[in-house]
Design a protein around this motif. Structure first.
Motif, PDB file in Angstrom:
ATOM      1  N   PHE A  18       1.056  -1.243   0.167  1.00  0.00           N
ATOM      2  CA  PHE A  18       0.000  -0.125   0.177  1.00  0.00           C
ATOM      3  C   PHE A  18       0.862   0.888   0.084  1.00  0.00           C
ATOM      4  CE2 PHE A  18      -2.640   3.639   2.111  1.00  0.00           C
ATOM      5  CZ  PHE A  18      -3.891   3.269   1.517  1.00  0.00           C
ATOM      6  N   GLY A  19       1.841   1.344   0.626  1.00  0.00           N
ATOM      7  CA  GLY A  19       2.960   2.491   0.707  1.00  0.00           C
ATOM      8  C   GLY A  19       3.300   2.801  -0.842  1.00  0.00           C
ATOM      9  N   ALA A  20       4.000   0.971  -1.008  1.00  0.00           N
ATOM     10  CA  ALA A  20       4.217   1.699  -2.181  1.00  0.00           C
ATOM     11  C   ALA A  20       3.792   2.423  -3.820  1.00  0.00           C
ATOM     12  CB  ALA A  20       5.016   0.001  -3.234  1.00  0.00           C
ATOM     13  N   SER A  21       2.279   2.594  -3.432  1.00  0.00           N
ATOM     14  CA  SER A  21       1.187   2.761  -4.342  1.00  0.00           C
ATOM     15  C   SER A  21       1.191   4.004  -4.609  1.00  0.00           C
ATOM     16  CB  SER A  21      -0.263   2.073  -3.967  1.00  0.00           C
ATOM     17  OG  SER A  21      -0.716   2.276  -2.762  1.00  0.00           O
ATOM     18  N   THR A  22       1.108   4.350  -3.231  1.00  0.00           N
ATOM     19  CA  THR A  22       1.497   6.054  -3.292  1.00  0.00           C
ATOM     20  C   THR A  22       2.456   6.924  -4.165  1.00  0.00           C
ATOM     21  OG1 THR A  22       0.506   5.654  -1.098  1.00  0.00           O
ATOM     22  CG2 THR A  22       1.165   8.137  -1.672  1.00  0.00           C
ATOM     23  N   PRO A  23       3.775   6.962  -4.131  1.00  0.00           N
ATOM     24  CA  PRO A  23       4.424   7.675  -4.628  1.00  0.00           C
ATOM     25  C   PRO A  23       3.982   6.925  -6.457  1.00  0.00           C
ATOM     26  CG  PRO A  23       5.684   5.584  -3.734  1.00  0.00           C
ATOM     27  CD  PRO A  23       4.504   6.097  -2.795  1.00  0.00           C
ATOM     28  N   PHE A  24       4.293   5.962  -6.699  1.00  0.00           N
ATOM     29  CA  PHE A  24       3.309   5.624  -8.062  1.00  0.00           C
ATOM     30  C   PHE A  24       2.115   5.994  -8.992  1.00  0.00           C
ATOM     31  CE2 PHE A  24       6.530   2.214  -6.856  1.00  0.00           C
ATOM     32  CZ  PHE A  24       7.001   1.632  -8.543  1.00  0.00           C
ATOM     33  N   ALA A  25       1.210   6.268  -7.801  1.00  0.00           N
ATOM     34  CA  ALA A  25       0.787   6.742  -7.999  1.00  0.00           C
ATOM     35  C   ALA A  25      -0.054   9.002  -8.477  1.00  0.00           C
ATOM     36  CB  ALA A  25      -0.909   6.115  -6.986  1.00  0.00           C
ATOM     37  N   LYS A  26       1.366   8.833  -7.557  1.00  0.00           N
ATOM     38  CA  LYS A  26       1.143  10.484  -7.871  1.00  0.00           C
ATOM     39  C   LYS A  26       1.543  10.648  -8.585  1.00  0.00           C
ATOM     40  CE  LYS A  26       1.663  11.159  -2.752  1.00  0.00           C
ATOM     41  NZ  LYS A  26       3.125  11.884  -2.137  1.00  0.00           N
ATOM     42  N   GLN A  27       2.918   9.898  -9.136  1.00  0.00           N
ATOM     43  CA  GLN A  27       4.035   9.768 -11.081  1.00  0.00           C
ATOM     44  C   GLN A  27       2.935   9.922 -11.925  1.00  0.00           C
ATOM     45  OE1 GLN A  27       7.157  10.008 -11.993  1.00  0.00           O
ATOM     46  NE2 GLN A  27       7.257  10.737  -9.496  1.00  0.00           N
ATOM     47  N   LEU A  28       1.864   9.102 -11.440  1.00  0.00           N
ATOM     48  CA  LEU A  28       0.633   8.771 -12.457  1.00  0.00           C
ATOM     49  C   LEU A  28      -0.377  10.084 -13.252  1.00  0.00           C
ATOM     50  CD1 LEU A  28      -0.862   6.740 -14.719  1.00  0.00           C
ATOM     51  CD2 LEU A  28      -2.897   5.908 -12.389  1.00  0.00           C
ATOM     52  N   LEU A  29      -0.041  10.941 -11.292  1.00  0.00           N
ATOM     53  CA  LEU A  29      -0.974  12.022 -11.975  1.00  0.00           C
ATOM     54  C   LEU A  29      -0.303  12.892 -12.506  1.00  0.00           C
ATOM     55  CD1 LEU A  29      -3.075  12.179  -7.887  1.00  0.00           C
ATOM     56  CD2 LEU A  29      -4.325  11.898 -10.249  1.00  0.00           C
ATOM     57  N   GLY A  30       0.813  13.027 -12.100  1.00  0.00           N
ATOM     58  CA  GLY A  30       1.881  13.980 -12.432  1.00  0.00           C
ATOM     59  C   GLY A  30       3.013  13.764 -14.311  1.00  0.00           C
ATOM     60  N   ASP A  31       2.817  12.556 -14.992  1.00  0.00           N
ATOM     61  CA  ASP A  31       2.902  12.562 -15.923  1.00  0.00           C
ATOM     62  C   ASP A  31       2.254  13.671 -17.129  1.00  0.00           C
ATOM     63  OD1 ASP A  31       0.224  11.381 -16.290  1.00  0.00           O
ATOM     64  OD2 ASP A  31       1.055   9.760 -16.970  1.00  0.00           O
ATOM     65  N   GLY A  32       2.001  14.678 -17.139  1.00  0.00           N
ATOM     66  CA  GLY A  32       1.135  15.436 -17.521  1.00  0.00           C
ATOM     67  C   GLY A  32       0.659  15.116 -18.574  1.00  0.00           C
ATOM     68  N   SER A  33      -1.313  14.235 -17.572  1.00  0.00           N
ATOM     69  CA  SER A  33      -1.930  13.591 -18.282  1.00  0.00           C
ATOM     70  C   SER A  33      -3.273  14.723 -17.141  1.00  0.00           C
ATOM     71  CB  SER A  33      -1.993  12.332 -18.004  1.00  0.00           C
ATOM     72  OG  SER A  33      -2.003  12.290 -16.571  1.00  0.00           O
ATOM     73  N   ASN A  34      -4.262  14.063 -17.816  1.00  0.00           N
ATOM     74  CA  ASN A  34      -5.403  15.230 -17.282  1.00  0.00           C
ATOM     75  C   ASN A  34      -6.385  13.971 -16.297  1.00  0.00           C
ATOM     76  OD1 ASN A  34      -5.461  17.722 -18.446  1.00  0.00           O
ATOM     77  ND2 ASN A  34      -5.669  16.848 -20.230  1.00  0.00           N
ATOM     78  N   GLN A 214      -3.025   4.942 -19.329  1.00  0.00           N
ATOM     79  CA  GLN A 214      -3.321   5.474 -18.166  1.00  0.00           C
ATOM     80  C   GLN A 214      -4.073   4.011 -17.206  1.00  0.00           C
ATOM     81  OE1 GLN A 214      -4.284   8.634 -19.444  1.00  0.00           O
ATOM     82  NE2 GLN A 214      -2.311  10.125 -19.182  1.00  0.00           N
ATOM     83  N   LEU A 215      -4.962   3.643 -17.766  1.00  0.00           N
ATOM     84  CA  LEU A 215      -6.046   3.005 -17.684  1.00  0.00           C
ATOM     85  C   LEU A 215      -5.435   1.512 -16.855  1.00  0.00           C
ATOM     86  CD1 LEU A 215      -9.488   3.024 -16.464  1.00  0.00           C
ATOM     87  CD2 LEU A 215      -9.471   2.177 -18.538  1.00  0.00           C
ATOM     88  N   SER A 216      -4.699   1.123 -18.053  1.00  0.00           N
ATOM     89  CA  SER A 216      -4.499  -0.246 -17.326  1.00  0.00           C
ATOM     90  C   SER A 216      -2.684  -0.042 -16.019  1.00  0.00           C
ATOM     91  CB  SER A 216      -3.604  -0.524 -19.225  1.00  0.00           C
ATOM     92  OG  SER A 216      -2.426   0.145 -18.506  1.00  0.00           O
ATOM     93  N   VAL A 217      -2.406   1.322 -16.391  1.00  0.00           N
ATOM     94  CA  VAL A 217      -1.383   1.110 -15.306  1.00  0.00           C
ATOM     95  C   VAL A 217      -2.313   1.333 -14.325  1.00  0.00           C
ATOM     96  CG1 VAL A 217       0.203   2.861 -14.396  1.00  0.00           C
ATOM     97  CG2 VAL A 217       0.701   2.228 -16.642  1.00  0.00           C
TER      98      VAL A 217
END
Length: 353
Positions: A18-34, A214-217
């Motif tokens: 669960f802790g590892a999911s947070t930084p990866f989710a943040k990367q998903l939000l911060g990759d320039g996507s909407n 993005q959906l699959s990740v």
């Protein structure tokens, strides 16, 4: 690895995933996507629910009954309603009216509320060593998330977040009541409900579906960080009880911070090392616990994976190939003995003051 160590490993494994999911989710939000944060939350839960449902279908080679005893269904439905419906709704209200730093700090209340409900309402046994360890672990996560004095002045946001933590604490304690049943079914049910609610909220607030990649990740992160993590959490509840499992799980913020530092180059400061020291001492206090006394097991009939240990000396009324662990409905006779134990599914007895 004995049963107690195995349950501890599951609790820490749940925290790591669960802790590892947070930084990866943040990367998903911060990759320039909407991708909307509301939509992302829904996709993470949907990834959990759909992934675990598929896992269960493959494991059982088709749809099978969850074999949940009739008297446990109210506990599961209460857990899903509290943690899968009320918790996410209050979280969305709180996040909309609270800064991210303040929210991170307040979300540490989940572990506190979980332990307090377990000790005061559900009468789970504890002692001063466990309380101190829990306090240090929570203190470490608070230090890690401390917002530097910029607290929110809008009371609705913090109160909503505190309410979400209370809802999840109720969820954790109710889930303990069904933790002997299929962990994959329990976790998958919660994921489907919470995913449907959060995704609906995102769409209602104007979010759109992300692209296929993005959906699959997002779904993969949800399956591992929310789904598999919750399966391990349920198994840990089975062996450790609610308060101890919640204490180990509250190390998740440290895991997320450590991965953010090592993988994504986030800076490390004295606050990080202080939090790590507090959590390490707290975990050590739990790991080094020795709780042993003479106790009596009342007659009990239930079903869960087990080995023929001191608590499972029974014969089978069916052909058995000798493999362990195995699962079937079995009966426990009245037994009195003394040995080290945690408040697991076989040790929910009262303690003298």
């Amino acid at each position: 690895m004995n049963q107690l160590h195995s349950a501890t490993a599951c609790a820490l494994g749940a925290a790591i995933l669960f802790g590892a999911s947070t930084p990866f989710a943040k990367q998903l939000l911060g990759d320039g996507s909407n991708v909307s944060p509301f939509m992302l939350a829904g996709l993470l839960y949907l990834g959990s629910g759909l992934g675990l449902t598929l896992t269960r279908l493959l494991r059982d080679r088709g749809w099978t009954s969850p074999a949940l005893p009739r008297h446990e269904w109210p506990w599961l439905l209460g857990a899903v309603a509290s943690g899968g419906v009320l918790g996410p709704l209050l979280l969305m209200v709180g996040l909309a009216r609270t800064s991210a730093a303040t929210a991170s700090l307040l979300l540490n209340l989940e572990a506190v509320f979980t332990a307090l409900l377990a000790w005061l309402l559900f009468k789970e046994g504890t002692d001063k060593r466990i309380v101190l360890g829990m306090t240090l672990i929570v203190a470490g996560s608070v230090v890690l998330a401390w917002p530097g004095g910029h607290m929110s002045v809008d009371l609705i946001g913090p109160l909503a977040l505190a309410g979400a933590c209370l809802a999840w604490a109720i969820d954790n304690n109710l889930t303990r009541k069904v933790s002997a049943s299929d962990a994959v079914f329990i976790a998958g049910s919660k994921g489907l409900v919470a995913g449907g609610i959060n995704t609906s909220l995102g769409l209602a607030l104007g979010a759109s579906w992300p692209g296929a990649s993005q959906l699959s990740v997002a779904m993969l992160i949800g399956f591992l960080g929310y789904g598999l993590s919750l399966v391990l959490f349920v198994i840990a509840l089975r062996g450790l009880g609610t308060a101890r499992t919640a204490a180990y799980f509250s190390t998740a913020p440290f895991v997320g911070a450590a991965l953010s530092t090592t993988l994504f180059g986030d800076p490390v400061n004295a606050i990080f090392w202080l939090a790590m020291a507090l959590m390490a001492v707290g975990v050590w206090l739990h790991l080094s616990e020795h709780h042993a006394h003479r106790h009596t097991h009342t007659a009990l009939t239930h079903e869960h994976p087990h080995r023929h240990d001191a608590h499972h000396q029974h014969v089978h009324d069916f052909a058995w190939d000798g493999r362990e662990p195995h699962r079937h409905r079995h009966q426990h006779e009245v037994q009195t003995h003394s040995h080290p134990h945690y408040p697991d599914i076989h040790h929910r007895h009262p303690h003298d003051p």
